[in-house]
Design a protein around this motif. Structure first.
Motif, PDB file in Angstrom:
ATOM      1  N   ARG A 130       2.856  -9.485   2.666  1.00  0.00           N
ATOM      2  CA  ARG A 130       1.426  -9.747   2.496  1.00  0.00           C
ATOM      3  C   ARG A 130       0.727  -9.666   3.850  1.00  0.00           C
ATOM      4  NH1 ARG A 130       1.889 -14.391   0.168  1.00  0.00           N
ATOM      5  NH2 ARG A 130       2.168 -13.486  -1.904  1.00  0.00           N
ATOM      6  N   LEU A 131       1.384 -10.185   4.893  1.00  0.00           N
ATOM      7  CA  LEU A 131       0.816 -10.119   6.232  1.00  0.00           C
ATOM      8  C   LEU A 131       0.832  -8.688   6.775  1.00  0.00           C
ATOM      9  CD1 LEU A 131       2.435 -13.327   7.794  1.00  0.00           C
ATOM     10  CD2 LEU A 131       0.033 -13.005   7.197  1.00  0.00           C
ATOM     11  N   LEU A 132       1.968  -7.983   6.573  1.00  0.00           N
ATOM     12  CA  LEU A 132       2.094  -6.633   7.103  1.00  0.00           C
ATOM     13  C   LEU A 132       1.142  -5.647   6.442  1.00  0.00           C
ATOM     14  CD1 LEU A 132       5.973  -6.307   7.505  1.00  0.00           C
ATOM     15  CD2 LEU A 132       4.274  -6.470   9.323  1.00  0.00           C
TER      16      LEU A 132
ATOM     17  N   ARG B 187      10.291 -15.668  -1.545  1.00  0.00           N
ATOM     18  CA  ARG B 187       8.959 -16.100  -1.114  1.00  0.00           C
ATOM     19  C   ARG B 187       8.675 -15.662   0.318  1.00  0.00           C
ATOM     20  NH1 ARG B 187      10.692 -20.935  -3.681  1.00  0.00           N
ATOM     21  NH2 ARG B 187      11.034 -21.903  -1.638  1.00  0.00           N
ATOM     22  N   GLY B 188       9.702 -15.736   1.174  1.00  0.00           N
ATOM     23  CA  GLY B 188       9.527 -15.296   2.555  1.00  0.00           C
ATOM     24  C   GLY B 188       9.244 -13.810   2.656  1.00  0.00           C
ATOM     25  N   ARG B 189       9.928 -13.010   1.845  1.00  0.00           N
ATOM     26  CA  ARG B 189       9.662 -11.572   1.829  1.00  0.00           C
ATOM     27  C   ARG B 189       8.228 -11.286   1.421  1.00  0.00           C
ATOM     28  NH1 ARG B 189      11.646  -8.496  -3.332  1.00  0.00           N
ATOM     29  NH2 ARG B 189       9.953  -9.854  -4.065  1.00  0.00           N
ATOM     30  N   ASP B 190       7.776 -11.955   0.354  1.00  0.00           N
ATOM     31  CA  ASP B 190       6.421 -11.701  -0.143  1.00  0.00           C
ATOM     32  C   ASP B 190       5.378 -12.090   0.900  1.00  0.00           C
ATOM     33  OD1 ASP B 190       7.708 -10.920  -2.415  1.00  0.00           O
ATOM     34  OD2 ASP B 190       7.130 -12.657  -3.616  1.00  0.00           O
ATOM     35  N   LEU B 191       5.614 -13.186   1.591  1.00  0.00           N
ATOM     36  CA  LEU B 191       4.676 -13.618   2.627  1.00  0.00           C
ATOM     37  C   LEU B 191       4.634 -12.610   3.770  1.00  0.00           C
ATOM     38  CD1 LEU B 191       2.772 -15.658   3.948  1.00  0.00           C
ATOM     39  CD2 LEU B 191       4.792 -16.883   4.815  1.00  0.00           C
TER      40      LEU B 191
ATOM     41  N   PRO C 181       0.819  -1.222   0.000  1.00  0.00           N
ATOM     42  CA  PRO C 181       0.000   0.000   0.000  1.00  0.00           C
ATOM     43  C   PRO C 181       0.845   1.261   0.000  1.00  0.00           C
ATOM     44  CG  PRO C 181      -0.725  -1.561   1.687  1.00  0.00           C
ATOM     45  CD  PRO C 181       0.577  -2.060   1.185  1.00  0.00           C
ATOM     46  N   ALA C 182       0.267   2.332  -0.510  1.00  0.00           N
ATOM     47  CA  ALA C 182       0.978   3.604  -0.607  1.00  0.00           C
ATOM     48  C   ALA C 182       1.456   4.091   0.754  1.00  0.00           C
ATOM     49  CB  ALA C 182       0.077   4.645  -1.263  1.00  0.00           C
TER      50      ALA C 182
ATOM     51  N   LEU D  27      -2.616  -5.802  10.578  1.00  0.00           N
ATOM     52  CA  LEU D  27      -1.247  -5.443  10.903  1.00  0.00           C
ATOM     53  C   LEU D  27      -0.799  -4.124  10.278  1.00  0.00           C
ATOM     54  CD1 LEU D  27       0.575  -8.899  10.663  1.00  0.00           C
ATOM     55  CD2 LEU D  27      -0.147  -7.676  12.703  1.00  0.00           C
ATOM     56  N   ALA D  28      -1.648  -3.507   9.478  1.00  0.00           N
ATOM     57  CA  ALA D  28      -1.244  -2.283   8.782  1.00  0.00           C
ATOM     58  C   ALA D  28      -0.863  -1.184   9.768  1.00  0.00           C
ATOM     59  CB  ALA D  28      -2.364  -1.808   7.868  1.00  0.00           C
TER      60      ALA D  28
END
Length: 407
Positions: free
Chosen positions: A377-379, A370-374, A101-102, A384-385
């Motif tokens: 995605r959670l953050l 893959r770990g970074r993307d996961l 997100p921005a 969690l935002a």
């Protein structure tokens, strides 16, 4: 080129003549603060004119807002902001993997570095002497001033000298020793340059990573025909001439050969690019930020190539340095000591974040990609935002601002 300022010698620093090396963002920001207190300020810049372009830079948290508001430029930054939308991590075929997100990537407000430099210059050009196309050659300190020789201009004497001349600061080398003592290489390189907007992006970005290298494309200003490309790759330390653009292009062509997604089109655009920025991802660590009548400001003293909120730190530090000089009535011994005490931990806290920039863009293995993307995605998920926002603002707000005299 020299910009002759309107004489302004009223104020609590009216007796002070200050030379600032560097007309990026840090230098003109300090010039603005000092000029408002009545000091006579000269800014010398080796480039022939004000440098345009560069990375987008963002501001976040109450400290940044307080400083920018006190300088009278908060509204102007908002008027020129990028309005950047989300940035999307994609597969080799362009399929989205995760959307960033921005507010995660661009803070409270984001502006192109060149636009910010222009704002600072426009706010100071009638009160500050700008000397373009020249640089400091030697510095000699005496009990009552600093004798400066220049590559082109006549020698002059100043009360104080401030090195705001970036990661590879000449001022730092002359006074604090060779760059090798202070620059900490972070195992990655970064390049940025303009390319045609062949993806038709409108204030959004795309990021594609393979092990140890990444290509990002973003449209930051809404110009329909232009985008910016960012290349990041993991590497051992390289030897190259920072003035030899052709050699830098050869390094990039070799490192990104055979990469998927839009890499071939980006490399083709690189061949004709005339605005290439290429450097190591690195940090600056010095034992002291001041010595005698000379101080370091911004990237020259505590820089990080990317990811460490370097512009925000530089602007806060410039505000503090000008304020401490005003509070001390121009006594540099008192002001420099307070500047050092107040900025050091704040700058180090922001630097810690920058250590993640290279591995974020170019994770070393497919598993780490893959770990970074996961993780992101959670953050970026709604629960969690808010946590992530607070995490990024913690470093940016890690300083208590004093009440400095009003200009």
């Amino acid at each position: 080129m020299t910009k002759n300022p309107t004489e302004n010698r009223t104020g609590r620093l009216a007796h002070l003549d200050v030379l600032i090396s560097g007309a990026g963002v840090a230098g003109p920001t300090l010039a603005l603060g000092l000029a408002r207190y009545g000091a006579r300020v000269t800014v010398v810049e080796k480039a022939p004119d004000l440098r345009e372009g560069g990375f987008p830079v963002d501001f976040r948290g109450q400290v940044h807002r307080t400083v920018l508001t006190s300088m009278g430029i908060w509204d102007e930054i908002h008027a020129r902001q990028t309005h950047m939308g989300p940035q999307t991590v994609v597969d080799a075929d362009g399929t989205p993997r995760v959307e960033l997100p921005a507010e995660m990537m661009s803070g409270d407000v984001e502006i192109l570095r060149g636009d910010l430099a222009r704002i600072m210059y426009e706010r100071t050009s009638d009160r500050v002497e700008y000397v373009f196309g020249d640089s400091i050659a030697t510095l000699g300190e005496s009990p009552d001033g600093v004798d400066v020789t220049f590559e082109r201009g006549a020698p002059r004497r100043f009360d104080l000298v401030v090195g705001a001349d970036g990661l590879h600061s000449l001022t730092r080398r002359l006074v604090f020793g060779d760059e090798s003592r202070h620059l900490r290489f972070l195992d990655h390189y970064v390049a940025a340059f303009s390319i045609p907007n062949h993806l038709g992006l409108d204030r959004v970005g795309r990021l594609y990573s393979e092990p140890g290298r990444a290509v990002a494309i973003g449209n930051y200003d809404g110009e329909p025909d232009r985008s910016g490309a960012l290349l990041v790759f993991r590497s051992k330390r390289l030897e190259f001439d920072r003035r030899d653009m052709a050699a830098q292009k050869r390094i990039l062509a070799e490192r990104f050969a055979g990469m998927s997604w839009e890499a071939p089109r980006v490399l083709k655009a690189l061949e004709g690019a005339d605005d290439l920025y290429f450097d190591a991802i690195a940090q600056i660590h010095v034992d002291r930020l001041t010595q005698g009548r000379v101080a370091l400001l911004g990237d020259a003293g505590y820089g990080a190539t990317m990811g460490g909120m370097g512009t925000g730190v530089a602007i806060v530090a410039a505000y503090v340095l000008a304020g401490e000089l005003a509070l001390a009535g121009g006594d540099h011994r008192t002001a420099f000591a307070e500047y050092e005490n107040r900025i050091r931990d704040f700058a180090k806290g922001c630097q810690k974040i920058s250590g993640n920039a290279g591995p974020f863009f170019a994770p070393a293995t497919e598993r780490r990609i893959r770990g970074r993307d996961l993780m992101y995605r959670l953050l970026s998920s709604r629960p969690l935002a808010g946590f992530f926002r607070r995490l990024t603002e913690k470093a940016a707000t890690g300083i208590e601002l004093r009440d400095y005299p009003r200009p």
